[in-house]
Scaffold this motif. Structure first.
Motif, mmCIF file in Angstrom:
data_model
loop_
_atom_site.group_PDB
_atom_site.id
_atom_site.type_symbol
_atom_site.label_atom_id
_atom_site.label_comp_id
_atom_site.label_asym_id
_atom_site.label_seq_id
_atom_site.Cartn_x
_atom_site.Cartn_y
_atom_site.Cartn_z
ATOM 1 N N GLU A 343 0.735 -1.132 0.136
ATOM 2 C CA GLU A 343 -0.091 0.104 0.021
ATOM 3 C C GLU A 343 0.858 1.375 -0.030
ATOM 4 O OE1 GLU A 343 -2.835 0.736 -0.698
ATOM 5 O OE2 GLU A 343 -3.216 2.605 0.224
ATOM 6 N N THR A 344 2.109 1.310 0.721
ATOM 7 C CA THR A 344 3.053 2.407 0.879
ATOM 8 C C THR A 344 3.416 2.552 -0.679
ATOM 9 O OG1 THR A 344 3.376 1.681 2.915
ATOM 10 C CG2 THR A 344 4.709 3.509 2.213
ATOM 11 N N ARG A 346 2.181 1.824 -3.411
ATOM 12 C CA ARG A 346 1.269 2.228 -4.433
ATOM 13 C C ARG A 346 0.939 3.884 -4.217
ATOM 14 N NH1 ARG A 346 -3.960 3.998 -4.487
ATOM 15 N NH2 ARG A 346 -4.050 3.851 -2.256
ATOM 16 N N VAL A 347 0.861 4.456 -2.901
ATOM 17 C CA VAL A 347 0.751 5.799 -2.493
ATOM 18 C C VAL A 347 1.808 6.188 -3.232
ATOM 19 C CG1 VAL A 347 0.494 7.451 -0.669
ATOM 20 C CG2 VAL A 347 -0.768 5.307 -0.570
ATOM 21 N N GLU A 348 3.117 5.999 -2.808
ATOM 22 C CA GLU A 348 4.449 6.587 -3.171
ATOM 23 C C GLU A 348 4.135 6.705 -4.660
ATOM 24 O OE1 GLU A 348 8.016 5.666 -1.764
ATOM 25 O OE2 GLU A 348 7.244 6.645 0.363
ATOM 26 N N ASP A 366 -7.089 4.336 -5.563
ATOM 27 C CA ASP A 366 -8.193 3.294 -5.152
ATOM 28 C C ASP A 366 -9.621 4.092 -5.529
ATOM 29 O OD1 ASP A 366 -8.449 5.618 -3.617
ATOM 30 O OD2 ASP A 366 -7.912 5.020 -1.736
ATOM 31 N N GLY A 369 -9.979 7.550 -4.962
ATOM 32 C CA GLY A 369 -9.043 8.542 -5.657
ATOM 33 C C GLY A 369 -9.675 8.581 -7.216
ATOM 34 N N LEU A 410 -5.612 11.508 -2.653
ATOM 35 C CA LEU A 410 -5.352 10.535 -1.809
ATOM 36 C C LEU A 410 -6.459 10.744 -0.754
ATOM 37 C CD1 LEU A 410 -1.520 10.650 -1.684
ATOM 38 C CD2 LEU A 410 -2.799 9.038 -2.716
#
Ligand SMILES: C[S@@+](CC[C@H](N)C(=O)[O-])C[C@H]1O[C@@H](n2cnc3c(N)ncnc32)[C@H](O)[C@@H]1O
Ligand code: SF4
Length: 411
Positions: A343-344, A346-348, A366, A369, A410
């Motif tokens: 998940e981290t 993906r967010v990055e 997601d 988003g 986000l």
């Protein structure tokens, strides 16, 4: 004063990486960053990890290349020990500090060590940053002979009063000279500019852009001045001796830069970076910097350097004396590390790819988003045609508000 390092987990003394870093490694490029942490004087706005001679606590600049070469060998052993495939180096970047404060023979020796450890891909890109007053005709030719392919000059501004506020020591008239020498040596040329310096007017900025364009560089970076905490500049702004950069003026300056550069034949490919369109829009992009934004692998050599391999990220001890101690003791110079979960990562990837022209595949977002993309299209921050084709790409207004956009995506 250099800024603090992240906290993270302790890094093992032998630098060993988990087996998971092998997943997908064949699809990732491998680059090497070499951080040369020395400057003759510190510019008032800069909080990079760099030290003047009287801040070195007994460490010697002359010992640095040898230490970096030890870390290159260490990196080779760690990567092989993790079971990673042999990958030739696609990009090398000497950053700083001021890499060109070291003798060219030191830079050449570090480059030879990198080449000896991994080999270079046939079209490897090798960049060094340089201060205009720390190179001359012979040193630029020698850098080319050593295998450097492009040089990035810290021009910052063409206006003497702006350079004085930034405490830059070079004479702006030197820029055409060093660019001509670099070209004569067969080096690609990039210029770094800063906008939003206290007291800088839109006309000043136009003059800097025009003078930069007169040099016909292959690549240009234009960074909004950040008033970093702990710098001399931050103190001057706090005490009211200098005015804080104005957001509206900065936005006008960004738009002026994009208009002028686009009209002169340059395309943006990252929020702060433009490359000459000719002969092809991708040829003059900095592939090394793109690799950071696209999540490839790189090993950062030297004090305070950050590395990323297959979702594991680590950073070295900051001070050259602490770095020298680690290298002399034969242990990893890493101060801390973190292993990113899916998940981290993906967010990055969303945060980093939002900044580049190609944007990001919409399925990296997601459900929330993806829903907010519709609102961003209505706000004209995201390119609607690209979104229909499954990509999120910023418009120019979007680029201007890149940080705010990322936060909304986000939510
Ligand atoms: C390591 S320096 C480049 C090489 C060399 N030391 C020099 O300054 O010419 C990297 C670039 O970061 C940018 N930079 C440094 N501090 C900054 C700040 N506080 N705000 C915006 N840009 C900054 C400058 O444009 C600088 O050219
Ligand atoms: S020369 Fe570059 S790295 Fe050194 S203090 Fe100035 S901006 Fe920072």
């Amino acid at each position: 004063m250099p800024s603090a390092l992240p906290l993270g987990d302790p890094a093992p003394a032998d630098g060993a990486l988990p087996g998971s870093v092998v997943d997908g490694a064949d699809e990732r490029h491998f680059g090497v960053y070499l951080h040369v942490p020395f400057c003759r004087v510190r510019c008032g706005y800069c909080d990079f990890n760099t030290y003047t001679s009287d801040e070195l606590r007994g460490e010697r600049r002359a010992d640095f290349a040898g230490q970096a070469i030890v870390e290159v060998g260490f990196a080779g052993r760690v990567l092989r020990g993790a079971g990673l495939p042999e990958r030739a180096v696609s990009t090398v970047f000497f950053g700083g500090g001021t890499p060109t404060l070291l003798p060219v023979s030191d830079l050449a020796a570090m480059l030879a060590a990198v080449r000896g450890e991994w080999g270079f891909a046939p079209d490897a890109e090798v960049t060094t940053e340089a201060n205009p007053d720390s190179v001359d005709r012979d040193s630029l030719a020698a850098l080319r002979d050593a295998g450097v392919t492009r040089v990035s000059f810290g021009m910052q501004s063409a206006v003497p009063s702006v350079l004085a506020t930034l405490e830059r020591t070079h004479d702006p008239d030197r820029i055409p000279q060093v660019v001509a020498w670099a070209r004569e040596a067969g080096l690609g040329v990039s210029l770094d500019l800063i906008y939003g310096t206290p007291g800088e007017t839109l006309d000043d900025w136009r003059a800097s852009l025009d003078q930069a364009l007169e040099q016909n560089p292959d690549h240009l970076s234009a960074y909004a001045l950040i008033v970093e905490e702990g710098t001399k500049l931050a103190g001057q702004v706090r005490r009211g001796e200098l005015s804080a950069p104005d957001d509206d003026l900065m936005a006008d300056m960004y738009e002026l830069a994009d208009d002028r550069l686009t009209a002169a034949g340059y395309d943006w490919y990252e929020v702060s970076n433009w490359a000459r369109r000719d002969p092809d829009p991708t040829v003059h992009r900095s592939r090394h910097n793109l690799a950071y934004w696209q999540g490839h692998d790189w090993w950062g050599i030297g004090p305070g350097a950050h590395s990323h391999v297959g979702g594991v990220r680590w950073w070295n001890v900051k001070h050259p004396a602490a770095y020298g101690d680690r290298i002399r003791s034969g242990v990893s110079p890493a101060a801390g590390r973190e292993t990113l979960d899916a998940e981290t990562r993906r967010v990055e990837a969303v945060l980093l790819r939002t900044r580049i022209r190609e944007g990001l595949p919409i399925d990296l977002l997601d459900a929330a988003g993806r829903r907010s993309v519709a609102a961003l299209i209505a706000d004209e921050l995201v390119n609607a045609k690209a979104a229909l084709a499954g990509r999120v790409e910023l418009t120019r207004r979007g680029r201007l508000m890149a940080d705010a956009v990322v936060r909304r995506l986000l939510e």
